[in-house]
Design a protein around this motif. Structure first.
Motif, mmCIF file in Angstrom:
data_model
loop_
_atom_site.group_PDB
_atom_site.id
_atom_site.type_symbol
_atom_site.label_atom_id
_atom_site.label_comp_id
_atom_site.label_asym_id
_atom_site.label_seq_id
_atom_site.Cartn_x
_atom_site.Cartn_y
_atom_site.Cartn_z
ATOM 1 N N LYS A 50 3.656 24.597 -16.188
ATOM 2 C CA LYS A 50 2.972 25.337 -17.325
ATOM 3 C C LYS A 50 2.677 24.197 -18.296
ATOM 4 C CE LYS A 50 2.713 29.219 -14.890
ATOM 5 N NZ LYS A 50 3.367 28.495 -13.688
ATOM 6 N N ALA A 51 1.586 24.508 -19.303
ATOM 7 C CA ALA A 51 1.456 23.976 -20.544
ATOM 8 C C ALA A 51 1.092 24.892 -21.638
ATOM 9 C CB ALA A 51 0.249 22.855 -20.175
ATOM 10 N N ILE A 52 1.495 24.436 -22.807
ATOM 11 C CA ILE A 52 0.949 25.057 -24.076
ATOM 12 C C ILE A 52 0.421 23.685 -24.978
ATOM 13 C CG2 ILE A 52 2.015 26.030 -26.343
ATOM 14 C CD1 ILE A 52 4.483 27.019 -24.647
ATOM 15 N N ILE A 53 -0.792 23.820 -25.265
ATOM 16 C CA ILE A 53 -1.524 22.868 -25.874
ATOM 17 C C ILE A 53 -2.034 23.016 -27.240
ATOM 18 C CG2 ILE A 53 -2.429 22.604 -23.544
ATOM 19 C CD1 ILE A 53 -5.197 23.939 -24.234
ATOM 20 N N SER A 54 -2.357 22.112 -27.903
ATOM 21 C CA SER A 54 -2.802 22.196 -29.236
ATOM 22 C C SER A 54 -4.325 22.925 -29.136
ATOM 23 C CB SER A 54 -2.896 21.085 -29.867
ATOM 24 O OG SER A 54 -3.850 20.142 -29.344
ATOM 25 N N LYS A 55 -5.005 23.409 -30.229
ATOM 26 C CA LYS A 55 -6.396 23.863 -30.337
ATOM 27 C C LYS A 55 -7.143 22.796 -30.393
ATOM 28 C CE LYS A 55 -7.263 25.970 -34.098
ATOM 29 N NZ LYS A 55 -7.454 27.134 -35.062
ATOM 30 N N ALA A 56 -6.852 21.690 -30.836
ATOM 31 C CA ALA A 56 -7.676 20.460 -30.677
ATOM 32 C C ALA A 56 -7.983 20.091 -29.361
ATOM 33 C CB ALA A 56 -7.224 19.310 -31.642
ATOM 34 N N PHE A 57 -6.947 20.101 -28.594
ATOM 35 C CA PHE A 57 -6.961 19.686 -27.173
ATOM 36 C C PHE A 57 -7.881 20.553 -26.393
ATOM 37 C CE2 PHE A 57 -5.863 19.657 -22.702
ATOM 38 C CZ PHE A 57 -5.879 18.483 -22.358
ATOM 39 N N ALA A 58 -7.555 22.077 -26.412
ATOM 40 C CA ALA A 58 -8.400 23.043 -25.963
ATOM 41 C C ALA A 58 -9.782 22.984 -26.206
ATOM 42 C CB ALA A 58 -7.957 24.271 -26.266
ATOM 43 N N THR A 59 -10.047 22.603 -27.431
ATOM 44 C CA THR A 59 -11.513 22.561 -27.860
ATOM 45 C C THR A 59 -12.290 21.364 -27.437
ATOM 46 O OG1 THR A 59 -11.124 23.505 -30.083
ATOM 47 C CG2 THR A 59 -13.212 22.425 -29.899
ATOM 48 N N GLU A 60 -11.596 20.101 -27.221
ATOM 49 C CA GLU A 60 -11.997 19.055 -26.552
ATOM 50 C C GLU A 60 -12.512 19.184 -25.003
ATOM 51 O OE1 GLU A 60 -10.379 15.435 -28.096
ATOM 52 O OE2 GLU A 60 -11.682 14.023 -26.836
ATOM 53 N N MET A 61 -11.572 20.027 -24.485
ATOM 54 C CA MET A 61 -11.429 20.224 -22.945
ATOM 55 C C MET A 61 -12.444 21.307 -22.641
ATOM 56 S SD MET A 61 -10.286 18.980 -20.121
ATOM 57 C CE MET A 61 -8.603 18.187 -20.124
ATOM 58 N N TRP A 62 -12.498 22.268 -23.280
ATOM 59 C CA TRP A 62 -13.063 23.430 -22.710
ATOM 60 C C TRP A 62 -14.233 23.886 -23.959
ATOM 61 C CZ3 TRP A 62 -7.860 23.849 -21.661
ATOM 62 C CH2 TRP A 62 -7.634 23.334 -20.118
ATOM 63 N N GLY A 63 -14.256 23.509 -25.004
ATOM 64 C CA GLY A 63 -15.397 23.905 -25.921
ATOM 65 C C GLY A 63 -14.571 25.173 -26.854
ATOM 66 N N ASN A 64 -15.574 26.375 -26.991
ATOM 67 C CA ASN A 64 -15.043 27.487 -27.174
ATOM 68 C C ASN A 64 -14.403 28.473 -26.466
ATOM 69 O OD1 ASN A 64 -15.928 26.553 -30.042
ATOM 70 N ND2 ASN A 64 -17.996 27.357 -29.731
ATOM 71 N N GLU A 65 -14.455 28.041 -25.174
ATOM 72 C CA GLU A 65 -14.011 29.183 -24.184
ATOM 73 C C GLU A 65 -12.390 29.151 -24.410
ATOM 74 O OE1 GLU A 65 -15.019 27.938 -20.397
ATOM 75 O OE2 GLU A 65 -16.951 27.203 -20.856
ATOM 76 N N SER A 66 -11.704 30.503 -23.936
ATOM 77 C CA SER A 66 -10.586 30.414 -23.900
ATOM 78 C C SER A 66 -9.710 29.650 -23.041
ATOM 79 C CB SER A 66 -10.057 32.154 -23.720
ATOM 80 O OG SER A 66 -8.918 32.070 -23.580
ATOM 81 N N ALA A 67 -8.495 29.070 -23.375
ATOM 82 C CA ALA A 67 -7.999 27.959 -22.493
ATOM 83 C C ALA A 67 -6.998 28.851 -21.735
ATOM 84 C CB ALA A 67 -7.329 27.229 -23.286
ATOM 85 N N ILE A 68 -6.759 29.986 -22.120
ATOM 86 C CA ILE A 68 -5.374 30.620 -21.442
ATOM 87 C C ILE A 68 -5.822 30.907 -19.881
ATOM 88 C CG2 ILE A 68 -4.046 32.757 -21.156
ATOM 89 C CD1 ILE A 68 -3.724 30.912 -23.721
ATOM 90 N N GLY A 69 -4.686 30.394 -18.977
ATOM 91 C CA GLY A 69 -5.044 30.678 -17.506
ATOM 92 C C GLY A 69 -5.919 29.520 -16.933
ATOM 93 N N LYS A 70 -6.646 28.546 -17.827
ATOM 94 C CA LYS A 70 -7.197 27.404 -17.211
ATOM 95 C C LYS A 70 -6.338 26.277 -16.617
ATOM 96 C CE LYS A 70 -11.782 27.695 -19.182
ATOM 97 N NZ LYS A 70 -11.733 29.205 -19.421
ATOM 98 N N LYS A 71 -6.785 25.498 -15.717
ATOM 99 C CA LYS A 71 -6.058 24.421 -15.178
ATOM 100 C C LYS A 71 -6.687 23.102 -15.732
ATOM 101 C CE LYS A 71 -4.480 27.038 -10.978
ATOM 102 N NZ LYS A 71 -3.190 27.003 -11.333
#
Length: 405
Positions: free
Chosen positions: A163-184
């Motif tokens: 499991k991972a807990i990520i920074s908002k900056a990483f989430a935005t760069e990986m998936w844009g404005n989509e929610s990152a919860i549950g994503k792989k």
């Protein structure tokens, strides 16, 4: 209103002084605009929020040594000893420290790595290997999802399905404005990691890295294989000086074969990490002040020289009915013309200098607002530097002025 043509003609007849002043203004605009831009950029960098309760988090490096020492067991025992001390809010064994300049980082993809796709989007990030105590120990803020559960912590080096807990900056760069919860997301060909939480801030180890704001905590209890261990302890600021002694005494009582290094807060680590940036800000600020002082002295000096040189002319104009404000306007207009020409040439030079800095030192493009503000500031300096000697010139009576030459 004064006519510009005779003023320009007067300046041209004695052009060595105005030309030198013009060059001084050109250089001042180019240097001050770029220096101000760099200062602002550095200050923004230095004041980035880490999301950590920096004054409350104490760090220690502990080196264990001796024969037949089980380092894994010793570290886990140490953490329990530290947590049992009075005034300790929480403690954690960490794989690296934010802003420390040394740690782990890697690239991740939203899909398994495919060598047939050489341009597959990859996001770099600092990596922490930690348990469910990490967030509370550092005082980090979850903005989405949850913390790790104790049963999710892995003790295997195989990162698949951790499991991972990520920074908002990483989430935005990986998936844009989509929610990152549950994503792989993926590390290499197979290792897939599931996001369970998003932190407002989580920075990496190197403040100079472009992806510094990208951070990941993996639910892997990394204990290392060497003799060194890094502990972080959270406590109230007033209790930290006493805790340094209490922690050392408690750990030494359990096992005297160890060496301590560090005992510094995250706030102190931040100060050290940005020391070069702070020095640059101080140096550039001094350069700006010196350039403005030199420019104002040059302007005042040229006005005083012209007053002495034109005393008879001033007296004649005053005798023919020129008012004091006409004399002041003449000197102001002369220097405004020089300042305007210097601002134009200096602005062009500032942009060229900014392009060179961007090319060679990886700086952002110079914002033109810095050129405009610098020019506006120089006009203010020109007004102040010229006004006082010009007022003295205007106060000269026609009789004295015409007799003095």
């Amino acid at each position: 209103m004064l006519h510009i043509k005779p003023i320009v003609s007067a300046l041209w007849r004695s052009k060595s002084g105005p030309v030198l002043l013009l060059l001084q203004i050109v250089l001042s605009v180019a240097i001050v605009a770029n220096a101000s831009f760099i200062i602002h950029e550095r200050l923004q960098k230095m004041t980035r929020d880490s999301g950590i309760e920096e004054q409350e988090v104490l760090t220690i490096n502990v080196y264990n040594f001796g024969e037949n020492v089980d380092y894994d067991l010793q570290r886990r025992k140490d953490i329990e000893i530290i947590k049992a001390l009075p005034n300790v809010k929480n403690a954690s064994l960490v794989s690296m420290l934010p802003m420390s300049g040394s740690g782990w980082s890697s690239g991740f993809t939203a899909e398994p790595y495919d060598p047939k796709k050489p341009h597959q989007h990859s996001v770099s990030s600092g990596i922490y290997f930690n348990d469910h105590h990490f967030i509370d120990t550092f005082g980090l803020t979850l903005v989405e999802g949850r913390n790790f559960r104790a049963d999710e912590i892995s003790f295997s080096q195989n990162l698949s399905d951790v499991k991972a807990i990520i920074s908002k900056a990483f989430a935005t760069e990986m998936w844009g404005n989509e929610s990152a919860i549950g994503k792989k997301f993926y590390h290499g060909f197979k290792e897939h990691i599931t996001v369970v939480g998003v932190l407002e801030f989580l920075q990496g180890d190197s403040v100079g890295r472009d992806t510094f704001e990208n951070g990941i905590i993996l639910s892997y209890d990394f204990i290392g294989a060497g003799k060194n261990a890094i502990y972080t302890i959270r406590a109230n600021v007033k209790d930290i000086p006493q805790l340094e002694k209490d922690i050392k005494d408690a750990l030494m009582a359990d096992n005297p074969y160890r060496v301590f290094q560090g005992f510094e807060t995250i706030a102190e680590i931040r100060k050290e990490a940005y020391r070069n940036d702070a020095l640059m800000v101080s140096a550039l600020s001094m350069i700006i002040v010196l350039l403005l002082v030199i420019a104002s002295l040059g302007l005042s000096g040229m006005v005083m020289f012209n007053i002495q040189k034109r005393t008879k002319q001033i007296g004649t104009r005053r005798a023919l009915g020129a008012k004091k404000r006409d004399i002041i306007q003449q000197f102001l207009m002369e220097n405004y013309l020089i300042c305007a020409a210097g601002a134009l040439l200096g602005g062009i030079l500032a942009v060229q200098l900014g392009n060179q800095l961007m090319r060679h030192y990886n700086l952002p493009m110079l914002d033109l607002s810095y050129v405009f503000f610098t020019v506006a500031g120089l006009f203010v300096v020109t007004t102040i530097a010229v006004l006082l000697p010009a007022r003295k010139a205007a106060a000269i009576s026609p009789a004295i002025a015409t007799r003095s030459v």
